[in-house]
Design an enzyme around this catalytic site. Structure first.
Site, PDB file in Angstrom:
ATOM      1  N   HIS A   1       0.850  -1.206   0.000  1.00 20.36           N
ATOM      2  CA  HIS A   1       0.000   0.000   0.000  1.00 20.36           C
ATOM      3  C   HIS A   1       0.884   1.253   0.000  1.00 20.36           C
ATOM      4  O   HIS A   1       0.586   2.229  -0.692  1.00 20.36           O
ATOM      5  CB  HIS A   1      -0.882   0.045   1.254  1.00 20.36           C
ATOM      6  CG  HIS A   1      -1.846  -1.093   1.377  1.00 20.36           C
ATOM      7  ND1 HIS A   1      -1.735  -2.060   2.335  1.00 20.36           N
ATOM      8  CD2 HIS A   1      -2.954  -1.389   0.658  1.00 20.36           C
ATOM      9  CE1 HIS A   1      -2.734  -2.926   2.218  1.00 20.36           C
ATOM     10  NE2 HIS A   1      -3.482  -2.537   1.205  1.00 20.36           N
TER      11      HIS A   1
ATOM     12  N   GLY B   1      -3.036  -2.059  -6.994  1.00 18.15           N
ATOM     13  CA  GLY B   1      -1.886  -2.956  -7.145  1.00 18.15           C
ATOM     14  C   GLY B   1      -2.154  -4.024  -8.198  1.00 18.15           C
ATOM     15  O   GLY B   1      -3.269  -4.552  -8.288  1.00 18.15           O
ATOM     16  N   GLN B   2      -1.104  -4.368  -8.944  1.00 14.55           N
ATOM     17  CA  GLN B   2      -1.195  -5.415  -9.963  1.00 14.55           C
ATOM     18  C   GLN B   2      -1.515  -6.786  -9.345  1.00 14.55           C
ATOM     19  O   GLN B   2      -1.984  -7.678 -10.027  1.00 14.55           O
ATOM     20  CB  GLN B   2       0.132  -5.454 -10.745  1.00 14.55           C
ATOM     21  CG  GLN B   2       0.323  -6.613 -11.703  1.00 14.55           C
ATOM     22  CD  GLN B   2      -0.736  -6.663 -12.794  1.00 14.55           C
ATOM     23  OE1 GLN B   2      -1.216  -5.629 -13.258  1.00 14.55           O
ATOM     24  NE2 GLN B   2      -1.112  -7.871 -13.210  1.00 14.55           N
TER      25      GLN B   2
ATOM     26  N   ASP C   1      -3.890  -7.691  -7.577  1.00 13.27           N
ATOM     27  CA  ASP C   1      -5.309  -8.019  -7.791  1.00 13.27           C
ATOM     28  C   ASP C   1      -5.621  -7.868  -9.282  1.00 13.27           C
ATOM     29  O   ASP C   1      -6.357  -6.957  -9.692  1.00 13.27           O
ATOM     30  CB  ASP C   1      -6.181  -7.079  -6.951  1.00 13.27           C
ATOM     31  CG  ASP C   1      -5.886  -7.227  -5.473  1.00 13.27           C
ATOM     32  OD1 ASP C   1      -6.029  -8.345  -4.962  1.00 13.27           O
ATOM     33  OD2 ASP C   1      -5.479  -6.242  -4.836  1.00 13.27           O
TER      34      ASP C   1
ATOM     35  N   SER D   1       0.443  -9.142   1.213  1.00 13.61           N
ATOM     36  CA  SER D   1      -1.016  -9.167   1.303  1.00 13.61           C
ATOM     37  C   SER D   1      -1.386  -8.981   2.765  1.00 13.61           C
ATOM     38  O   SER D   1      -0.694  -9.500   3.659  1.00 13.61           O
ATOM     39  CB  SER D   1      -1.548 -10.528   0.819  1.00 13.61           C
ATOM     40  OG  SER D   1      -2.863 -10.733   1.299  1.00 13.61           O
TER      41      SER D   1
HETATM   42  O1  PAF Z   1      -8.021  -3.935  -3.288  1.00 12.54           O
HETATM   43  C1  PAF Z   1      -8.659  -3.597  -2.264  1.00 12.54           C
HETATM   44  O2  PAF Z   1      -8.087  -3.421  -1.179  1.00 12.54           O
HETATM   45  C2  PAF Z   1     -10.180  -3.459  -2.342  1.00 12.54           C
HETATM   46  O3  PAF Z   1     -10.729  -4.391  -3.207  1.00 12.54           O
HETATM   47  C3  PAF Z   1     -10.612  -2.025  -2.738  1.00 12.54           C
HETATM   48  C4  PAF Z   1     -10.112  -1.661  -4.126  1.00 12.54           C
HETATM   49  C5  PAF Z   1     -10.079  -1.045  -1.706  1.00 12.54           C
HETATM   50  C6  PAF Z   1     -12.153  -1.930  -2.764  1.00 12.54           C
HETATM   51  O4  PAF Z   1     -12.706  -2.225  -1.523  1.00 12.54           O
END
Ligand code: PAF
Length: 283
Positions: free
Chosen positions: A37, A147-148, A150, A185
């Site tokens: 993040h 992020g890639q 997901d 994660s």
């Molecule tokens: O990737 C995430 O953390 C979540 O799916 C998001 C994009 C914040 C939506 O709740």
């Protein structure tokens, strides 16, 4: 850092930031922040004059029996990480603020939303797309950062932004990994030490595919077989999907010469992890 807990407060903050600054970046999160993040925030800071982060554990993207209640929440630690990272405003709404009683409008993500994670987590992408649409409306960013890791979420949100003409640009940032290869994660903290070791199988499976591709393999079927062979080496691991798909449509590919997404999801005990490798078009 400004703290906004309602859409109205966020609107005021957005107007103030917009007046004082020029461009606004949004980093949507569900909290339990890690270096992945923070890398989104640092990229957003280089590309925008002001950055808003959001923390919202979105109930409608969790299915029945999933980990919504158990999902890690640590607001104080997240708040200080965001403040140290130079975020200008944090949007941290309540569930009632984001999903008011009587809300009946959702984003339908169509067939695309039923692929990969959407197949094993029915309704997941409808929940993600609905909340991200609301966040984009409330914060009104020029750019939104994801992020890639997901990869299916990226495909769904990219399509939503295009289909519904959101003015924001969606920016996809690289996967951040531990030194041994495990993709970061928030769910890694669920892993017991032996599961943490087993979890490395996801990145190992992707590395094996990368090597085959470097040796000239282009057949989707051969790459899929390689993924399954790697997963078969650890009885603690249950594969959810291990596939070779088009990164935009998420449909299986027979040939990877024009680029491909190698995507894996697996259960390590009771924890479901995902990882992927994006292959460029071959020269
Ligand atoms: O990737 C995430 O953390 C979540 O799916 C998001 C994009 C914040 C939506 O709740």
């Amino acid at each position: 850092m400004l703290l906004c807990q309602t859409a109205a407060e966020m609107h005021d903050a957005y107007r103030a930031l917009r007046n004082a600054e020029h461009t606004l970046g949004l980093v949507p999160t569900m909290g339990a922040l890690h270096a992945g993040h923070l890398s989104l925030i640092s990229i957003a800071r280089t590309q925008n004059d002001a950055v808003v982060a959001s923390i919202f554990v979105n109930p409608i993207q969790f299915g029945p029996g999933e980990d919504y209640e158990a999902y890690p929440r640590d607001f104080d630690a997240d708040y200080s990480k965001l403040e140290s990272a130079g975020v200008h405003a944090l949007f941290a709404p309540s569930v009632a603020e984001m999903l008011p009683r009587g809300n009946t409008t959702f984003v339908d993500t169509g067939e695309l939303g039923t692929r990969l994670d959407g197949a094993s987590r029915p309704g997941h992408f409808r929940g993600v797309a609905t909340i991200v649409a609301r966040l984009l409306h409330i914060v009104q960013p020029d750019r939104a950062y994801f992020g890639q890791k997901d990869a299916a979420q990226i495909a769904v949100l990219r399509r939503m932004v295009r289909d519904l003409n959101f003015p924001a640009h969606l920016i996809v940032c690289p996967i951040v990994r531990e030194s041994d290869g495990l993709a970061l994660s928030s769910r890694n903290r669920y892993l017991a030490p032996d599961e943490r070791r087993s979890a490395l199988i996801l990145s190992r499976a992707l590395n094996a595919v990368q090597q085959l591709v470097e040796q000239g393999e282009t057949r989707g079927e051969a790459l899929r077989a390689s993924l399954l062979n790697t997963f078969a080496t650890d009885p603690l691991v249950r594969v959810d999907y291990a596939t070779v798909v088009d990164p935009d449509t998420l449909l299986p590919l027979d040939d990877i010469s024009h680029g491909a997404l190698i995507a894996v999801a697996a259960w390590i005990g009771t924890t479901r992890l995902i990882d992927n490798l994006l292959l460029p078009t071959r020269a």
